[in-house]
Write a protein that holds these residues in place. Structure first.
Motif, PDB file in Angstrom:
ATOM      1  N   PHE A 342      26.209 -20.984   0.064  1.00 53.29           N
ATOM      2  CA  PHE A 342      27.272 -20.346   0.026  1.00 53.29           C
ATOM      3  C   PHE A 342      28.182 -20.448  -1.323  1.00 53.29           C
ATOM      4  CE2 PHE A 342      31.524 -20.844   2.737  1.00 53.29           C
ATOM      5  CZ  PHE A 342      32.025 -20.721   3.219  1.00 53.29           C
ATOM      6  N   ASN A 343      29.865 -19.094  -0.513  1.00 52.63           N
ATOM      7  CA  ASN A 343      30.090 -19.497  -1.089  1.00 52.63           C
ATOM      8  C   ASN A 343      31.900 -19.049  -0.634  1.00 52.63           C
ATOM      9  OD1 ASN A 343      32.772 -17.661  -3.568  1.00 52.63           O
ATOM     10  ND2 ASN A 343      30.610 -17.702  -4.349  1.00 52.63           N
ATOM     11  N   THR A 344      32.822 -19.784  -0.531  1.00 56.79           N
ATOM     12  CA  THR A 344      34.072 -19.875   0.400  1.00 56.79           C
ATOM     13  C   THR A 344      34.613 -18.596  -0.298  1.00 56.79           C
ATOM     14  OG1 THR A 344      34.402 -21.995  -0.210  1.00 56.79           O
ATOM     15  CG2 THR A 344      35.809 -20.880  -0.100  1.00 56.79           C
ATOM     16  N   PHE A 345      35.074 -18.623  -1.571  1.00 60.28           N
ATOM     17  CA  PHE A 345      35.866 -17.059  -1.741  1.00 60.28           C
ATOM     18  C   PHE A 345      35.326 -15.818  -1.795  1.00 60.28           C
ATOM     19  CE2 PHE A 345      38.515 -20.224  -3.103  1.00 60.28           C
ATOM     20  CZ  PHE A 345      39.814 -19.765  -2.400  1.00 60.28           C
ATOM     21  N   GLY A 346      33.939 -16.219  -1.847  1.00 57.22           N
ATOM     22  CA  GLY A 346      32.670 -15.053  -2.174  1.00 57.22           C
ATOM     23  C   GLY A 346      33.690 -13.686  -1.166  1.00 57.22           C
ATOM     24  N   GLY A 347      32.853 -12.625  -1.141  1.00 62.48           N
ATOM     25  CA  GLY A 347      33.912 -11.254  -0.026  1.00 62.48           C
ATOM     26  C   GLY A 347      34.950 -11.478   1.033  1.00 62.48           C
ATOM     27  N   ASN A 348      35.956 -12.350   0.497  1.00 62.50           N
ATOM     28  CA  ASN A 348      36.933 -12.367   1.170  1.00 62.50           C
ATOM     29  C   ASN A 348      37.814 -11.196   1.564  1.00 62.50           C
ATOM     30  OD1 ASN A 348      39.128 -12.228  -1.137  1.00 62.50           O
ATOM     31  ND2 ASN A 348      40.377 -13.887   0.602  1.00 62.50           N
ATOM     32  N   PRO A 349      38.748 -11.091   2.404  1.00 57.17           N
ATOM     33  CA  PRO A 349      39.301  -9.795   2.656  1.00 57.17           C
ATOM     34  C   PRO A 349      39.548  -9.153   1.642  1.00 57.17           C
ATOM     35  CG  PRO A 349      39.254 -11.418   4.829  1.00 57.17           C
ATOM     36  CD  PRO A 349      39.248 -11.937   3.522  1.00 57.17           C
ATOM     37  N   LEU A 350      40.840 -10.159   1.484  1.00 56.86           N
ATOM     38  CA  LEU A 350      41.391  -9.312   0.238  1.00 56.86           C
ATOM     39  C   LEU A 350      41.036  -8.856  -1.029  1.00 56.86           C
ATOM     40  CD1 LEU A 350      44.396  -8.950  -0.131  1.00 56.86           C
ATOM     41  CD2 LEU A 350      44.932 -11.224  -1.270  1.00 56.86           C
ATOM     42  N   ALA A 351      39.905  -9.284  -1.624  1.00 54.84           N
ATOM     43  CA  ALA A 351      38.852  -9.192  -2.609  1.00 54.84           C
ATOM     44  C   ALA A 351      38.526  -7.374  -2.209  1.00 54.84           C
ATOM     45  CB  ALA A 351      37.464 -10.439  -2.852  1.00 54.84           C
ATOM     46  N   CYS A 352      37.719  -7.379  -0.607  1.00 50.68           N
ATOM     47  CA  CYS A 352      37.206  -7.049  -0.688  1.00 50.68           C
ATOM     48  C   CYS A 352      38.167  -5.050  -0.547  1.00 50.68           C
ATOM     49  CB  CYS A 352      36.126  -6.646   0.800  1.00 50.68           C
ATOM     50  SG  CYS A 352      34.849  -8.404   0.221  1.00 50.68           S
ATOM     51  N   VAL A 353      39.097  -5.329  -0.464  1.00 54.93           N
ATOM     52  CA  VAL A 353      39.879  -4.595   0.004  1.00 54.93           C
ATOM     53  C   VAL A 353      40.230  -3.717  -1.297  1.00 54.93           C
ATOM     54  CG1 VAL A 353      42.221  -3.508   0.808  1.00 54.93           C
ATOM     55  CG2 VAL A 353      40.514  -4.852   2.656  1.00 54.93           C
ATOM     56  N   VAL A 354      40.650  -4.753  -2.065  1.00 49.44           N
ATOM     57  CA  VAL A 354      40.429  -4.441  -3.617  1.00 49.44           C
ATOM     58  C   VAL A 354      39.534  -3.697  -4.433  1.00 49.44           C
ATOM     59  CG1 VAL A 354      41.211  -4.806  -6.276  1.00 49.44           C
ATOM     60  CG2 VAL A 354      42.353  -6.649  -4.450  1.00 49.44           C
ATOM     61  N   GLY A 355      38.079  -3.729  -4.126  1.00 49.75           N
ATOM     62  CA  GLY A 355      36.862  -3.337  -4.461  1.00 49.75           C
ATOM     63  C   GLY A 355      36.727  -2.030  -3.821  1.00 49.75           C
ATOM     64  N   GLY A 356      37.477  -2.190  -2.640  1.00 48.80           N
ATOM     65  CA  GLY A 356      37.151  -0.580  -2.231  1.00 48.80           C
ATOM     66  C   GLY A 356      37.989   0.083  -2.475  1.00 48.80           C
ATOM     67  N   ALA A 357      38.981   0.354  -3.058  1.00 52.17           N
ATOM     68  CA  ALA A 357      40.284   0.747  -3.845  1.00 52.17           C
ATOM     69  C   ALA A 357      40.133   0.898  -4.866  1.00 52.17           C
ATOM     70  CB  ALA A 357      41.395   0.549  -3.749  1.00 52.17           C
ATOM     71  N   VAL A 358      39.369   0.463  -5.761  1.00 54.31           N
ATOM     72  CA  VAL A 358      39.153   0.726  -6.672  1.00 54.31           C
ATOM     73  C   VAL A 358      38.108   2.212  -7.069  1.00 54.31           C
ATOM     74  CG1 VAL A 358      37.545  -0.361  -8.806  1.00 54.31           C
ATOM     75  CG2 VAL A 358      39.524  -1.332  -8.435  1.00 54.31           C
ATOM     76  N   LEU A 359      36.975   1.761  -5.976  1.00 57.88           N
ATOM     77  CA  LEU A 359      36.195   2.758  -6.624  1.00 57.88           C
ATOM     78  C   LEU A 359      36.570   3.904  -5.369  1.00 57.88           C
ATOM     79  CD1 LEU A 359      33.135   0.181  -4.161  1.00 57.88           C
ATOM     80  CD2 LEU A 359      32.922   1.642  -6.762  1.00 57.88           C
ATOM     81  N   ASP A 360      37.695   4.308  -4.930  1.00 61.81           N
ATOM     82  CA  ASP A 360      38.138   5.064  -4.385  1.00 61.81           C
ATOM     83  C   ASP A 360      39.066   5.905  -5.285  1.00 61.81           C
ATOM     84  OD1 ASP A 360      37.175   4.901  -1.850  1.00 61.81           O
ATOM     85  OD2 ASP A 360      39.078   4.092  -0.855  1.00 61.81           O
ATOM     86  N   ALA A 361      39.559   5.114  -5.658  1.00 58.61           N
ATOM     87  CA  ALA A 361      40.046   4.956  -7.595  1.00 58.61           C
ATOM     88  C   ALA A 361      39.718   5.607  -8.299  1.00 58.61           C
ATOM     89  CB  ALA A 361      41.124   4.033  -7.799  1.00 58.61           C
ATOM     90  N   ILE A 362      38.433   5.267  -8.750  1.00 60.07           N
ATOM     91  CA  ILE A 362      37.895   5.772  -9.892  1.00 60.07           C
ATOM     92  C   ILE A 362      37.072   7.107  -8.905  1.00 60.07           C
ATOM     93  CG2 ILE A 362      35.106   5.662 -10.746  1.00 60.07           C
ATOM     94  CD1 ILE A 362      35.920   2.748 -10.137  1.00 60.07           C
ATOM     95  N   GLU A 363      37.132   7.430  -8.130  1.00 56.56           N
ATOM     96  CA  GLU A 363      36.273   8.898  -7.787  1.00 56.56           C
ATOM     97  C   GLU A 363      37.249   9.983  -7.477  1.00 56.56           C
ATOM     98  OE1 GLU A 363      32.358   9.091  -4.258  1.00 56.56           O
ATOM     99  OE2 GLU A 363      33.850   8.408  -4.165  1.00 56.56           O
ATOM    100  N   GLU A 364      38.489   9.577  -6.735  1.00 63.59           N
ATOM    101  CA  GLU A 364      39.553  10.518  -6.683  1.00 63.59           C
ATOM    102  C   GLU A 364      40.235  11.088  -8.073  1.00 63.59           C
ATOM    103  OE1 GLU A 364      41.814   8.652  -3.686  1.00 63.59           O
ATOM    104  OE2 GLU A 364      40.559   8.290  -2.453  1.00 63.59           O
ATOM    105  N   ASP A 365      40.480   9.860  -8.938  1.00 64.09           N
ATOM    106  CA  ASP A 365      41.037  10.174 -10.751  1.00 64.09           C
ATOM    107  C   ASP A 365      40.140  10.705 -11.654  1.00 64.09           C
ATOM    108  OD1 ASP A 365      42.743   8.934  -9.261  1.00 64.09           O
ATOM    109  OD2 ASP A 365      43.570   7.532 -10.599  1.00 64.09           O
ATOM    110  N   GLY A 366      38.291  11.093 -10.683  1.00 63.98           N
ATOM    111  CA  GLY A 366      38.120  11.846 -11.527  1.00 63.98           C
ATOM    112  C   GLY A 366      37.410  10.553 -13.280  1.00 63.98           C
TER     113      GLY A 366
END
Length: 477
Positions: A342-366
């Motif tokens: 078990f991991n308390t903070f792994g995959g918490n809502p804030l981290a997952c939203v940050v991670g998703g936005a980073v993937l979007d930025a990589i794609e959208e900004d080329g």
């Protein structure tokens, strides 16, 4: 605001219309005092006069006096899409007001959206993710999974590799400065690093880089003799240092802390095959090479034409937010499900939203394409300095993962003394460019900027580096 720099240079810093806020925290001297009294001394500072950084914007950093720096180290290869990238910042702020944390024993949108999005970037069968908080933690878990799944114990890593500083991963990390005099590394074996610049074999045709080493090469078209020699060393380790069956092999697709060291083409492919013949799993540590940084591919392992069994991610995954991940197959992930993990903070809502936005930025900004274009341009520009200065021994890398190895002379390849490297490094900082250091003797400059930098930034950085090298030559004379 005009730079108040101690070293004069013709290089003109590219303009930036961002205006930092006024610094309003403690005075510099008080910060130094707190550092001395309340912060663990193992957390060392860079530079003779440590920088007190106050704000960041994309590829730029501002200190407490409002002075601007071009950041070519990205918080140690961690700021992937740019400091305070507006898209990532906005997504984070929105989530901050909605839900910071709830344990992953409940369902919440962010973890499911992110798991689907992240794994869509991976080939089959790498479709299952376990989210953690740091690279050391991810590698720790990867070791654990490999041992559980194979029911074998021994893990092989390459000398010069960095896989974390936790007691477990320290056995895989193979750089003396990180080793502490305590028992560690039970079941971990290192093998020779296939370094075509500093190692015994290799030359001007061996690596996947726009810039090759200046050493002559005895390889022929389609047959790399250096790779064959290093594979023989790998077999030697398998035949002498470990049991007949192993748990796995871990390698960075390109070594990060050791200074962007690249292996001969096809080395990793053959090493993976040898490990699998002995029942082991292949782990790719993508903590520094992932997320488009190498330019030609999204993941470093793809540049070697291999598919690992386990991939570890951190650093650039969250653009500076503390998050990491282990991506593997359903079958391997199931080995961990036999008991609780078990991991308390792994995959918490804030981290997952940050991670998703980073993937979007990589794609959208080329940014993967930008890494390839700007990185290749920078490598070729730096290679001109290598041809001009005897102390620049090697320029290497791929995309925006670049190493410049400093030597006393190209024939001996002896590392340039630390105090001389430090002076060049300090001069670059004083002219407004921040770069990293790495390598066994801290002899390699590490250039791994936010992936949003431009060719104009490169021109400025290369000119600054040129001035610093010129000053070194004058001092030596």
């Amino acid at each position: 605001r005009q730079q108040k720099l101690n070293v004069s240079t013709q290089a003109k810093m590219p303009p930036c219309d961002f205006v930092p806020e006024k610094y309003e925290s403690y005075p510099y001297e008080r910060m130094l005092k707190i550092r001395e009294q309340n912060i663990a001394p193992s957390l060392r500072t860079y530079y003779k006069k440590p920088l007190l950084l106050h704000q960041g914007h994309m590829q730029w950093l501002f200190d407490h006096e409002g002075q601007r720096y071009l950041d070519l180290f990205a918080g140690i290869v961690t700021v992937s899409v740019g400091h305070c990238h507006p898209k990532v910042t906005m997504a984070t702020q929105k989530q901050l007001a909605r839900l910071w944390h709830t344990t992953n024993i409940y369902m919440y949108p962010a973890i499911h959206e992110y798991a689907e999005k992240l794994t869509s970037f991976f080939p089959d069968p790498l479709k299952v993710v376990y989210l953690t908080n740091s690279g050391s933690e991810a590698n720790d878990l990867a070791m654990f999974m490999a041992r559980l799944h194979t029911r074998n114990f021994d893990i092989i890593s390459l000398r010069g590799g960095y896989h974390g500083g936790s007691p477990y991963t320290l056995g895989l990390t193979s750089l003396t400065p990180y080793k502490h005099g305590v028992a560690n590394g039970f079941g971990c074996t290192t093998t020779m690093l296939p370094d075509v610049f500093r190692g015994p074999w290799g030359g001007s045709r061996c690596r996947d880089s726009p810039v090759q080493t200046v050493r002559k090469c005895s390889c022929t078209e389609g047959a790399c003799l250096a790779k064959d020699q290093y594979i023989e060393q790998f077999k030697d380790t398998l035949n002498t240092s470990v049991p007949k069956t192993v748990a796995g092999f871990i390698a960075e697709p390109m070594q990060g802390v050791n200074g962007a060291v690249q292996y001969p083409i096809n080395f990793l492919k053959e090493a993976y095959q040898l490990i699998r013949e002995r029942g082991g799993l292949c782990i790719s540590d993508e903590v520094q090479t992932g997320f488009g940084r190498t330019g030609s591919h999204f993941w470093g392992f793809q540049t070697h034409g291999v598919v690992p069994d386990i991939v570890t991610l951190a650093k650039g995954i969250g653009n500076g937010f503390p998050m990491a991940a282990v991506v593997t197959t359903k079958e391997i992930a199931s080995s961990l499900a036999q008991n609780l993990h078990f991991n308390t903070f792994g995959g918490n809502p804030l981290a997952c939203v940050v991670g998703g936005a980073v993937l979007d930025a990589i794609e959208e900004d080329g940014l993967q394409k930008n890494s390839e274009d700007v990185g290749t341009y920078m490598l070729l520009e730096l290679a001109k300095l290598r041809d001009q200065f005897e102390i620049v021994g090697d320029v290497r890398g791929k995309g925006l993962m670049i190493g410049v190895e400093m030597v006393t002379d190209k024939d001996s390849r002896r590392p340039l003394p630390a105090e001389e490297i430090s002076q060049i490094w300090e001069d670059c900082k004083d002219m407004g460019v921040l770069i990293g250091r790495g390598g066994l003797y801290s002899q390699t400059f590490r250039i791994k900027p936010p992936m949003c930098i431009t060719k104009r930034d490169v021109d400025f950085a290369v000119e600054v580096f040129h001035t610093a090298l010129q000053r070194h030559v004058e001092r030596a004379a």
